[in-house]
Design a protein around this motif. Sequence first.
Motif, PDB file in Angstrom:
ATOM      1  N   ILE A  26      -9.826  -5.023   6.080  1.00 19.43           N
ATOM      2  CA  ILE A  26     -10.397  -6.316   5.710  1.00 19.43           C
ATOM      3  C   ILE A  26      -9.319  -7.271   5.214  1.00 19.43           C
ATOM      4  CG2 ILE A  26     -11.960  -7.497   4.105  1.00 19.43           C
ATOM      5  CD1 ILE A  26     -13.414  -6.059   6.310  1.00 19.43           C
ATOM      6  N   LYS A  27      -8.340  -6.742   4.501  1.00 20.51           N
ATOM      7  CA  LYS A  27      -7.285  -7.606   3.965  1.00 20.51           C
ATOM      8  C   LYS A  27      -6.455  -8.231   5.072  1.00 20.51           C
ATOM      9  CE  LYS A  27      -7.138  -4.964  -0.281  1.00 20.51           C
ATOM     10  NZ  LYS A  27      -8.244  -4.106   0.168  1.00 20.51           N
ATOM     11  N   ASP A  28      -6.195  -7.454   6.123  1.00 22.19           N
ATOM     12  CA  ASP A  28      -5.470  -8.019   7.262  1.00 22.19           C
ATOM     13  C   ASP A  28      -6.268  -9.135   7.917  1.00 22.19           C
ATOM     14  OD1 ASP A  28      -3.279  -6.461   6.932  1.00 22.19           O
ATOM     15  OD2 ASP A  28      -3.711  -5.067   8.569  1.00 22.19           O
ATOM     16  N   LEU A  29      -7.574  -8.930   7.996  1.00 21.85           N
ATOM     17  CA  LEU A  29      -8.441  -9.947   8.596  1.00 21.85           C
ATOM     18  C   LEU A  29      -8.463 -11.203   7.720  1.00 21.85           C
ATOM     19  CD1 LEU A  29     -10.492 -11.066  10.558  1.00 21.85           C
ATOM     20  CD2 LEU A  29     -12.239  -9.582   9.539  1.00 21.85           C
ATOM     21  N   GLN A  30      -8.554 -11.026   6.410  1.00 24.90           N
ATOM     22  CA  GLN A  30      -8.501 -12.176   5.502  1.00 24.90           C
ATOM     23  C   GLN A  30      -7.200 -12.964   5.678  1.00 24.90           C
ATOM     24  OE1 GLN A  30      -9.736  -9.784   1.833  1.00 24.90           O
ATOM     25  NE2 GLN A  30     -10.300 -11.863   1.260  1.00 24.90           N
ATOM     26  N   ILE A  85     -13.545  -9.994  -6.359  1.00 24.58           N
ATOM     27  CA  ILE A  85     -13.712  -9.099  -7.504  1.00 24.58           C
ATOM     28  C   ILE A  85     -13.889  -9.853  -8.824  1.00 24.58           C
ATOM     29  CG2 ILE A  85     -12.378  -7.287  -6.360  1.00 24.58           C
ATOM     30  CD1 ILE A  85     -10.109  -7.853  -8.316  1.00 24.58           C
ATOM     31  N   LEU A  86     -13.569 -11.142  -8.847  1.00 26.69           N
ATOM     32  CA  LEU A  86     -13.757 -11.922 -10.073  1.00 26.69           C
ATOM     33  C   LEU A  86     -15.151 -12.540 -10.168  1.00 26.69           C
ATOM     34  CD1 LEU A  86     -10.347 -13.820 -10.383  1.00 26.69           C
ATOM     35  CD2 LEU A  86     -10.968 -11.538 -11.220  1.00 26.69           C
ATOM     36  N   GLN A  87     -15.919 -12.475  -9.081  1.00 27.93           N
ATOM     37  CA  GLN A  87     -17.220 -13.137  -9.056  1.00 27.93           C
ATOM     38  C   GLN A  87     -18.166 -12.600 -10.127  1.00 27.93           C
ATOM     39  OE1 GLN A  87     -17.909 -15.824  -6.990  1.00 27.93           O
ATOM     40  NE2 GLN A  87     -19.701 -16.059  -8.300  1.00 27.93           N
ATOM     41  N   MET A  88     -18.107 -11.287 -10.387  1.00 26.64           N
ATOM     42  CA  MET A  88     -19.028 -10.704 -11.377  1.00 26.64           C
ATOM     43  C   MET A  88     -18.747 -11.249 -12.777  1.00 26.64           C
ATOM     44  SD  MET A  88     -17.708  -6.780 -11.738  1.00 26.64           S
ATOM     45  CE  MET A  88     -15.989  -6.349 -11.993  1.00 26.64           C
ATOM     46  N   VAL A 101      -2.943 -12.041 -15.089  1.00 26.83           N
ATOM     47  CA  VAL A 101      -1.518 -12.218 -15.344  1.00 26.83           C
ATOM     48  C   VAL A 101      -0.664 -11.427 -14.360  1.00 26.83           C
ATOM     49  CG1 VAL A 101      -1.905 -12.709 -17.776  1.00 26.83           C
ATOM     50  CG2 VAL A 101      -1.466 -10.366 -17.062  1.00 26.83           C
ATOM     51  N   LYS A 102      -1.294 -10.492 -13.673  1.00 27.70           N
ATOM     52  CA  LYS A 102      -0.635  -9.677 -12.664  1.00 27.70           C
ATOM     53  C   LYS A 102      -1.737  -9.077 -11.814  1.00 27.70           C
ATOM     54  CE  LYS A 102       3.004  -6.165 -12.325  1.00 27.70           C
ATOM     55  NZ  LYS A 102       3.764  -5.119 -13.053  1.00 27.70           N
ATOM     56  N   TYR A 103      -1.401  -8.611 -10.633  1.00 22.65           N
ATOM     57  CA  TYR A 103      -2.450  -8.126  -9.728  1.00 22.65           C
ATOM     58  C   TYR A 103      -3.293  -7.018 -10.343  1.00 22.65           C
ATOM     59  CZ  TYR A 103       0.073  -3.792  -8.545  1.00 22.65           C
ATOM     60  OH  TYR A 103       0.670  -2.557  -8.586  1.00 22.65           O
ATOM     61  N   ASN A 104      -2.717  -6.250 -11.250  1.00 21.79           N
ATOM     62  CA  ASN A 104      -3.472  -5.155 -11.873  1.00 21.79           C
ATOM     63  C   ASN A 104      -3.690  -5.368 -13.370  1.00 21.79           C
ATOM     64  OD1 ASN A 104      -0.825  -4.823 -12.558  1.00 21.79           O
ATOM     65  ND2 ASN A 104      -0.698  -2.640 -12.107  1.00 21.79           N
ATOM     66  N   PHE A 121      -6.519  -5.973  -8.271  1.00 21.65           N
ATOM     67  CA  PHE A 121      -6.242  -6.174  -6.858  1.00 21.65           C
ATOM     68  C   PHE A 121      -5.369  -4.999  -6.415  1.00 21.65           C
ATOM     69  CE2 PHE A 121      -7.172 -10.324  -8.555  1.00 21.65           C
ATOM     70  CZ  PHE A 121      -7.958 -10.903  -7.573  1.00 21.65           C
ATOM     71  N   GLU A 122      -5.360  -4.715  -5.128  1.00 20.33           N
ATOM     72  CA  GLU A 122      -4.648  -3.514  -4.673  1.00 20.33           C
ATOM     73  C   GLU A 122      -3.138  -3.663  -4.705  1.00 20.33           C
ATOM     74  OE1 GLU A 122      -5.932  -1.720  -1.100  1.00 20.33           O
ATOM     75  OE2 GLU A 122      -7.981  -1.424  -1.790  1.00 20.33           O
ATOM     76  N   SER A 123      -2.649  -4.889  -4.565  1.00 25.61           N
ATOM     77  CA  SER A 123      -1.206  -5.086  -4.534  1.00 25.61           C
ATOM     78  C   SER A 123      -0.886  -6.528  -4.905  1.00 25.61           C
ATOM     79  CB  SER A 123      -0.648  -4.786  -3.140  1.00 25.61           C
ATOM     80  OG  SER A 123      -1.120  -5.753  -2.210  1.00 25.61           O
ATOM     81  N   GLU A 124       0.384  -6.785  -5.186  1.00 26.25           N
ATOM     82  CA  GLU A 124       0.799  -8.151  -5.500  1.00 26.25           C
ATOM     83  C   GLU A 124       0.664  -9.055  -4.282  1.00 26.25           C
ATOM     84  OE1 GLU A 124       4.792 -10.359  -7.124  1.00 26.25           O
ATOM     85  OE2 GLU A 124       4.030  -8.601  -8.190  1.00 26.25           O
TER      86      GLU A 124
END
Length: 409
Positions: A26-30, A85-88, A101-104, A121-124
Amino acid sequence: MIINPFKTTKSQEENITNKNLENINIKDLQKYLIDNYLENLKNEDKEVLINVIEKYLYNKYSLNDTENIQKVINNIFNKMFGYDILQMYIDNKDISDIRVVKYNDIYIKSRGKWKKTNSTFESETEFYDYVRYCILKNNKNINFDVPMIIVSDKKYNLRIEAGLPPVNVFSPSLVIRIHRNDTNVNLERLFLIDEMINFDIYILLNNFIIKQKNIVICGKGGSGKTTLLRALINKISDNIAITTNEETMELFIEGKNVIQREILENREESKKITLDKLMKHSLVMSNDVIIIGELKGAEALVFFDSIATGHMGLTTVHSDGVYNTLDRLTTLIKRDIKAQSYKEEFVNQMLSSSINYIIFMKDYKVNEIAEVYYDRQKQKTIIKIILTYTKIESKYFENLYYYKSKGGV
């Protein structure tokens, strides 16, 4: 039901392997959509995007099953037209701020207090693309040349500040302020439920509104200033004319004789509508009460000049305490070219002659209330603390029990 233009015949289908949905990245598609279809995403051209996604899935994954294609499309649209993931956290009414402040490292502020979440998030790289899209979907762009930006999302009532390298040293960042469209905020709720104020403060604030006092609410970001301001406005009588002026609409007042306005920035310089310009128009609108959501600059001079000559005024400002507020306001006033020649003593006298009370907010509570006035005999400004927040008083608990037993006032 989506019509798939790439659908094959049954005999052809038998020779095509429809891979499991879990294998679809999905990330590649995004990223593919962000890199190649920015304008379509910005304009939410969903029909165009549906066709693009269908073609992408068929070419890359040999996926031609209508049901599974629809699942992928739904997943993508939820991610890219919401906030993933921030919608909730945006949907949670107790949360006022989100800070990535950082992806994780994702933090939320609830009732004035920060706490770290378990979301990541999974990665930077994924977070970098996410930041880019958050800005893109709000009609601006962030990149190497413009690595820092502020946008507003009218749909969700958000103010979003984003930063990328090289301005950000270690990681992209995203800071979201959520402006709640909560028209039920009132002093009774802040006393009985939220405990932002105690009984003595509740009575005092009611008297301020009845007597049409001029009030400045100060504190740092997320301390509850706008919430208290909205509750005070809701106490104003319906037969009083009000105009609110804001950078981004946060107050959401209903059922009052109120005109609500906000600035316009995305236009030619000569056509921009600033807080200063809104304030000047407020003076010819037959207003009884003039409100600025937050003082930030030159509009402060017009605001204090207007409330010194008869209008009731309510506003907020960033300040770390009652005693520093006048200095902060003096700095803002001097951002007006006309005021740069004014002596600080004159500005101080103007402020102390205009403001009746300063309310200091801290950790979502009214921490202190100070009376402000100018002593003409001593020729000096007097700032006097008249109430501080405390719950350790029998009168408070007796009155709290009484008001709760009556179902509020």
